[in-house]
Design an enzyme around this catalytic site. Structure first.
Site, PDB file in Angstrom:
ATOM      1  NE  ARG A 189      -4.620  -4.908  14.144  1.00 11.75           N
ATOM      2  CZ  ARG A 189      -3.444  -4.693  14.702  1.00 11.75           C
ATOM      3  NH1 ARG A 189      -2.383  -5.342  14.270  1.00 11.75           N
ATOM      4  NH2 ARG A 189      -3.314  -3.838  15.689  1.00 11.75           N
ATOM      5  NE  ARG A 244      -7.220  -5.870  -1.909  1.00 10.18           N
ATOM      6  CZ  ARG A 244      -7.454  -4.668  -1.343  1.00 10.18           C
ATOM      7  NH1 ARG A 244      -8.411  -4.535  -0.443  1.00 10.18           N
ATOM      8  NH2 ARG A 244      -6.717  -3.629  -1.660  1.00 10.18           N
ATOM      9  CG  ASP A 263     -11.885   1.034   2.732  1.00  9.84           C
ATOM     10  OD1 ASP A 263     -12.107   2.063   2.074  1.00  9.84           O
ATOM     11  OD2 ASP A 263     -10.981   0.237   2.446  1.00  9.84           O
ATOM     12  CG  HIS A 282      -2.101  -0.948   0.992  1.00 12.35           C
ATOM     13  ND1 HIS A 282      -2.494  -1.870   1.928  1.00 12.35           N
ATOM     14  CD2 HIS A 282      -2.937  -1.106  -0.058  1.00 12.35           C
ATOM     15  CE1 HIS A 282      -3.531  -2.550   1.468  1.00 12.35           C
ATOM     16  NE2 HIS A 282      -3.816  -2.111   0.277  1.00 12.35           N
ATOM     17  CD  GLU A 307     -12.873  -3.210   1.597  1.00 14.21           C
ATOM     18  OE1 GLU A 307     -11.891  -2.464   1.736  1.00 14.21           O
ATOM     19  OE2 GLU A 307     -13.325  -3.557   0.487  1.00 14.21           O
ATOM     20  NE  ARG A 318      -6.800   2.727  -4.184  1.00 15.30           N
ATOM     21  CZ  ARG A 318      -7.424   1.553  -4.219  1.00 15.30           C
ATOM     22  NH1 ARG A 318      -7.700   0.932  -3.088  1.00 15.30           N
ATOM     23  NH2 ARG A 318      -7.766   0.996  -5.360  1.00 15.30           N
TER      24      ARG A 318
END
Length: 916
Positions: free
Chosen positions: A613, A414, A575, A152, A535, A747
Site C-alpha cells: 500500500r 526485491r 501498479d 520510494h 501487481e 512508476r
C-alpha cells in the site's frame, strides 16, 4: 492550559492557538530576515487567499492570481518558501493536537477509542468472553505483524528539516503539558523562535540526488527516535492488559531500504553489506547506551538485597574488579555484559563503540545469548522482591533485544521477474551451450527448473565472465548469505519477485537462491521466503491459479514445508491502480484475497498477505485500521505485512507518540480482524454482482481515458509536474522503469504524486461516477437503494467510499484548470479536461447520494477541519507553481526558477500530507 479543561464545544481552540503562534513566529522571522516589504507582500497574499477560499470570493481569486503572476523571480521564491514552511508548521500543530486530544480522553476516563488496544480487547471479550486471553495468546504465538519501511522517491523532507520540526514539536508539547513560570515561558518562546529561524535558514532541498546509503541513514533515524523505544512499550502495554504473560516477538519493523533492486541500479551487494553494518551499529549502540544507563540505576548492594546464583555467576565473569563495586553484583554483571557487547561490535563492525568497555571480553555468539543474560538480571530481580525494577528500563531492553536482534530490522530483497529470467537464461546458456531458456514455453520452463532444483550442482562457474546484470544478481545473493552468517537468519527473511506472472517466476528465484547458498536441495533447506508480488489487474486475476499450480508441484511444496507450511504473497496496490483505476484495483485485490484464502486452505498452507500500500489513496493508502478490518474473512489470521511508503514515514513515525499510536492501530486492527467478528466471510451475493458490474464500468472509463485517448500522454506530461518531479533529488530510484514517456513504463509513485500536485488526485476516484451512472441506468427502480445498503452493510465498500471521500475533498477543479492551461494544444486540453471535470462531478454526486452526506467529509469532521484550516495557505503554492512551470518551460536553464518549482513541490506535498 490543557485542552481537557476547555468547554466541550471548543476542543479545537488550542490547535488554533498553536497555528496562530507558529504563523506569528514565522511571520516575524520573514520580516526580520527578508524585510518589511517581503512580509507585507506575503501577508497580503495570505489574506487574499483566505478570503477566496473561505468566502468563495471570486474577486479575491482574480486578485490572488494577478498578485502571484506578477511576482518577480526572487519574490516568488520567498513566497513559496514562506507558504511551504507554514504547511510544515501546521502539520506539527495538528500532530500535537492529536496527542493533546488523546491524552484528554485518557485523563477524562473516556471509553477506549477505536484503534486502541483497550478497545480491541474490549471488543474481543464481547465475542470470546473468558477465552479472550487464551485465544489472543495462542494467535500471537504464531503471528507475524510488520510495517515495512520503503524509500520510494516521494519523501520530500530533508533530515535537517525534520530535526527542526522535531524540536518545534517538543517545545509545543512542553507548553501544553507543563504550567510554565514567566521565565520558563519566555525561554520557551525564545527557543521556539530559534527553531523557526533555523528552519527558515536551512536549505529545504538537497543539492544532489540521494544515494541508497543516504536513504538507509534516513530510515535509521526513525528507529532511533521511535521504534527502538516505542515498540517495546507497546509490547509491555499488551502484556499488562493480557495478565502479564510475556509474549513472543510477533511484531517487528521491516525494511526495503538497501535491498529493493527493482528498477534501482544503485542497490548492489556492497550497498546491502553497508546497510546491515549501519543497522547493526544502530542496534548495538542503543543496547550499549541502555546498558550504561541500567548500570547507573541498578546500584543494589549485596548486603541489602539478595541475588540469584546465576546473577552472581554472571557478575563473577565480569572484568570489572573495581573495589568500589565489589558488593554491587548487578553493576558488575552489567559491566561484563557491556564488555561482551562491545566485543560483538568489534567483531561485527570493526573498531570500538564510542564508549569503551572496562576491559576486553568474548563477544556474544548472537542476540539470543545477550537476551539470555538480560533474562538472568530479570529473574534475579523478580525472585528477590525487586519486580518494580525489573519492569523499568530492563523490561524494555529485554524486549528490544528479542525484536531487533543485532540486525535491527530484516531487509527484504526485491527484484523484477524479468531480471531473474534473464539471469537464469544466461546461467543455463553458459552451463549448456546452445540451450535457449527464453524460447521455452511455461510448462517446459517449469520442467527444466525443477530438474535444476533437484541437484546441488551449481550453474555459476568462477571461470566464466558473466554480464554485469548476472554478476550483480549473483553478488546480491552471496551478500545475503553473508548477512545470515553474520547476523542470523532473521536479517533477511523474504525475497520478493516484482511483476510475478507465472509459476516459473518463483522457480527461477529458487534456482538463484541455490546459487547463493540460501537453498540447499540435499538438506531440503530454504533460508528465506520466496514471495510473489502480483501487481497488474491481469496478474491479480491469475494469482490464485499460479499459487495452486505451485502447490501441486511436489518439489516446491516441499520447500514450503521447510518454511513451516507458510507462504507469503504480496499484492500490489499502486501498479494495479495505475493499470485499472481505483475501483477496479480495489475490487480485484479483494477478489484475489478471497480466492487465495480458498486455494491455500485446500493445500494446507498458511497464507500471509503483504499489502504493498502507498501513502495516498491512489496507491492503496488510507487509514490502516479500516483497511485491515475490511479484509475478507480468513485473509489476516495474525499474519500481515504492509509497506510504509517513504512519503508518509515522517508523518507517521517522526514523532514518537504519533508513531506509537500508529503501531498500536496496526496491532489492534490485526487482533480484531483475526479474532473478532470482522467482515462477513461471504458478503451478500448481490453485493458481489453489483461490485463486479461497477468495476467493469469503472475499468472501461479509466482505460478509455488513460490508455485509449489519443494525446492523453502529452496532456499528462504537460499539465502536471511529472518532468520536474523526475529531476527532484528526493530518492535514488529513477521515475520510469524505461527511458521515454509511456505511461505503461512510468512508476506508479510519480504518477500519483503528479496528480496530487495539480490537485486532481485522479488515480483516487476516476471511473466511479461513470460506473454508478451506468448502474443506475440499468436499475432505475432500486439501484441507488441497493448501493446504499452495500454502504451500510459491507465494510469493504464503506471503506472504499470513505477513502474516495477524502481524496475528492483534497481535489480542486479550479486550481486543476490552471494546470490544464499549460497544455499547448487547446483542443486536446479542452477535450480531456472537460471529460475529467464531468467525471469528477459525477463521482461527487454518486458518493453523496450513496452515503447520504450533504457535503464531502461530513462523516470525517477532523479532516474537514484540517482542510478548511490549511488550504488557504496551500492555494498560493499551486498558483505560483503553475506560473513557475510556464516560465521554466519557456526558459529551461534558469536555476532559480527550477529551485522555486522544487520548493513548491515540497510545500504542496507537506500541505496535502500524503503526496504520492
Amino acid at each position: 492550559m490543557t485542552d481537557n479543561t476547555l468547554p466541550a464545544n471548543d476542543k479545537d481552540a488550542p490547535l488554533r492557538e498553536d497555528i496562530r503562534l507558529l504563523g506569528r513566529v514565522l511571520g516575524d522571522t520573514v520580516r526580520d530576515q527578508q524585510g518589511e516589504a517581503s512580509f507585507a507582500l506575503i501577508e497580503r497574499i495570505r489574506q487574499t487567499s483566505v478570503r477566496f477560499r473561505r468566502d468563495e470570493d471570486l474577486e479575491a481569486r482574480r486578485e490572488l492570481e494577478d498578485l502571484l503572476d506578477a511576482l518577480a523571480r526572487e519574490q516568488t521564491i520567498q513566497v513559496v518558501r514562506a507558504f511551504s514552511y507554514f504547511s510544515h508548521l501546521a502539520n506539527i500543530a495538528e500532530d500535537q493536537h492529536h496527542i493533546r486530544r488523546s491524552r484528554a480522553h485518557l485523563i477524562a476516563g473516556s471509553a477506549p477509542r477505536a484503534g486502541s488496544l483497550a478497545c480491541a480487547l474490549e471488543r474481543l471479550r464481547e465475542c470470546l468472553g473468558d477465552d479472550t486471553e487464551a485465544a489472543t495468546g495462542e494467535l500471537l504465538g504464531k503471528a507475524a505483524i510488520s510495517p515495512v519501511l520503503t524509500a520510494h522517491p516521494t519523501e520530500v523532507q530533508r533530515k535537517s528539516i525534520l530535526n527542526c520540526q522535531t524540536e518545534i514539536a517538543r517545545l509545543l508539547d512542553e507548553r501544553d503539558r507543563i504550567t510554565l513560570t514567566p521565565a520558563e515561558h519566555q525561554a520557551n518562546d525564545e527557543a521556539l523562535r530559534r527553531a523557526v529561524l533555523t528552519l527558515w535558514q536551512t536549505r529545504m532541498l538537497r543539492p544532489a540526488r540521494l544515494s541508497v546509503v543516504d536513504e538507509v541513514n534516513n530510515g535509521l533515524s526513525y528507529f532511533q527516535t521511535t521504534f527502538l523505544r516505542e515498540l517495546p512499550r507497546l509490547y509491555a502495554s499488551l502484556e499488562d492488559q493480557l495478565g502479564g504473560t510475556e509474549l513472543p516477538a510477533f511484531m517487528q519493523v521491516g525494511s526495503w531500504i538497501g535491498g529493493d533492486r527493482d528498477g534501482n541500479p544503485y542497490v548492489t551487494a556492497e550497498v546491502l553489506d553497508r546497510a546491515f553494518a549501519l543497522q547493526a551499529a544502530t542496534a548495538l549502540g542503543f543496547y550499549l547506551d541502555e546498558l550504561h544507563a541500567l548500570g547507573a540505576q541498578l546500584s543494589l548492594a549485596s548486603g541489602l538485597v539478595n541475588a540469584s546464583d546465576a546473577l552472581l555467576a554472571l557478575a563473577e565473569t565480569s572484568a570489572d574488579h573495581s573495589p568500589h563495586r565489589s558488593d554491587e553484583p548487578y553493576r558488575r554483571a552489567i559491566a561484563g555484559m557491556y564488555a561482551r557487547l562491545a566485543a560483538s561490535w568489534n567483531e561485527l563492525l570493526g573498531g570500538q563503540p564510542p564508549r569503551h568497555a572496562v576491559a576486553a571480553a568474548q563477544p556474544y555468539s548472537g542476540p539470543d545469548e545477550f537476551a539470555a543474560d538480560l533474562d538472568t538480571l530479570h529473574r534475579s530481580l523478580v525472585a528477590n522482591g525487586s519486580q518494580a525494577l525489573a519492569r523499568g528500563r530492563l523490561r524494555h531492553l529485554r524486549r528490544a533485544a528479542r525484536v531487533f536482534g543485532f540486525h535491527l530490522a530484516p531487509i527484504d530483497l526485491r527484484q523484477n521477474a524479468d531480471v531473474h529470467e534473464r539471469v537464469v537464461a544466461e546461467l543455463l546458456a553458459c552451463a549448456s551451450p546452445g540451450s535457449d531458456y527464453l524460447a521455452l514455453d511455461e510448462a517446459a520452463r517449469c520442467e527444466l527448473l525443477l530438474v535444476e532444483l533437484a541437484t546441488p550442482r551449481l550453474l555459476a562457474s568462477p571461470h566464466v565472465r558473466y554480464s554485469a546484470e548476472t554478476s550483480g544478481e549473483l553478488a546480491i545473493f552471496h551478500a545475503a548469505r553473508r548477512a545470515h552468517l553474520r547476523f542470523g537468519s532473521a536479517a533477511i527473511q523474504n525475497c520478493i519477485i516484482s511483476k510475478t506472472a507465472a509459476a516459473s517466476d518463483l522457480l527461477e528465484l529458487a534456482v538463484l537462491l541455490r546459487e547463493g547458498g540460501l537453498l540447499r536441495p540435499q538438506e531440503r533447506a530454504l533460508d528465506v521466503n520466496i514471495v510473489p508480488l502480483f501487481e497488474t489487474i491481469g496478474d491479480l486475476r491469475n494469482a490464485p491459479a499460479v499459487m495452486a499450480k505451485l502447490f501441486e508441484l511436489p518439489p516446491y511444496r516441499a520447500l514450503i514445508a521447510a518454511r513451516g507450511d507458510l507462504q507469503e504473497v504480496m499484492l500490489g496496490y499502486s501498479d494495479s491502480n495505475k493499470d485499472g483505476g481505483f475501483l477496479t484495483s480495489g475490487w480485484e485485490l479483494y477478489k484475489a484475497e478471497i480466492e487465495l484464502v480458498t486455494v491455500f486452505a485446500r493445500h494446507g498452507v498458511r497464507l500471509r498477505l503483504f499489502h504493498g500500500r502507498g501513502g495516498s489513496v491512489g496507491r492503496g493508502g488510507g487509514p490502516s485500521y479500516q483497511a485491515i478490518l475490511a479484509q475478507p474473512g480468513g485473509a489476516v489470521q495474525g499474519q500481515i505485512r504492509l509497506t510504509e511508503q517513504g512519503e508518509v514515514i515522517a508523518a507517521k513515525y517522526g514523532n514518537p507518540e504519533v508513531g506509537r499510536r500508529n503501531l498500536e492501530v496496526l496491532l489492534a486492527a490485526t487482533l480484531e480482524a483475526s479474532l473478532g467478528s470482522g467482515d462477513a466471510p461471504a458478503p451478500d451475493p448481490a453485493f458481489i454482482d453489483t461490485m463486479q458490474a461497477l468495476s467493469d464500468s469503472a475499468f472501461a472509463a479509466y482505460r478509455g481515458l488513460v490508455y485509449e485517448t489519443p494525446g492523453f500522454e502529452d496532456y499528462f506530461w504537460q499539465s502536471t509536474v511529472i518532468s520536474e518531479i523526475a529531476e527532484l533529488n528526493i530518492g535514488s530510484r529513477p521515475a520510469s522503469r524505461k527511458k521515454g514517456t509511456r505511461i505503461e513504463d512510468l512508476r506508479a509513485i510519480p504518477w500519483v504524486f503528479s496528480w496530487s500536485q495539480c490537485r486532481l488526485m485522479l488515480p483516487g476516484w476516476f471511473g466511479f461516477g461513470s460506473a454508478v451512472q451506468d448502474w443506475l441506468a440499468r436499475h432505475p427502480a432500486d439501484g441507488l437503494a441497493g448501493l446504499q445498503r452495500m454502504h451500510r452493510e459491507w465494510s469493504f465498500f464503506a471503506t472504499l467510499l470513505s477513502n474516495m471521500d477524502m481524496v475528492l475533498a483534497k481535489s480542486d477543479l479550479a486550481i486543476a484548470s490552471r494546470y490544464a492551461e499549460l497544455v499547448r494544444d487547446t483542443t486536446l486540453r479542452d477535450t480531456i479536461f472537460e471529460r475529467i471535470r464531468k467525471e469528477w462531478q459525477a463521482t461527487v454526486d454518486a458518493l453523496l447520494a450513496i452515503t447520504g452526506q450533504s457535503e464531502l467529509l461530513d462523516g470525517n469532521p477532523l479532516l474537514k477541519r484540517s482542510i478548511r484550516n490549511r488550504f488557504p495557505y496551500l492555494d498560493p503554492l499551486n498558483h505560483v507553481q503553475v506560473e513557475l512551470l510556464r516560465r521554466h518551460r519557456e526558459v529551461h536553464d534558469d536555476e532559480r526558477i527550477r529551485l522555486g518549482i522544487h520548493i513548491s513541490i515540497n510545500g504542496i506535498a507537506a500541505g496535502l500530507r500524503n503526496s504520492g
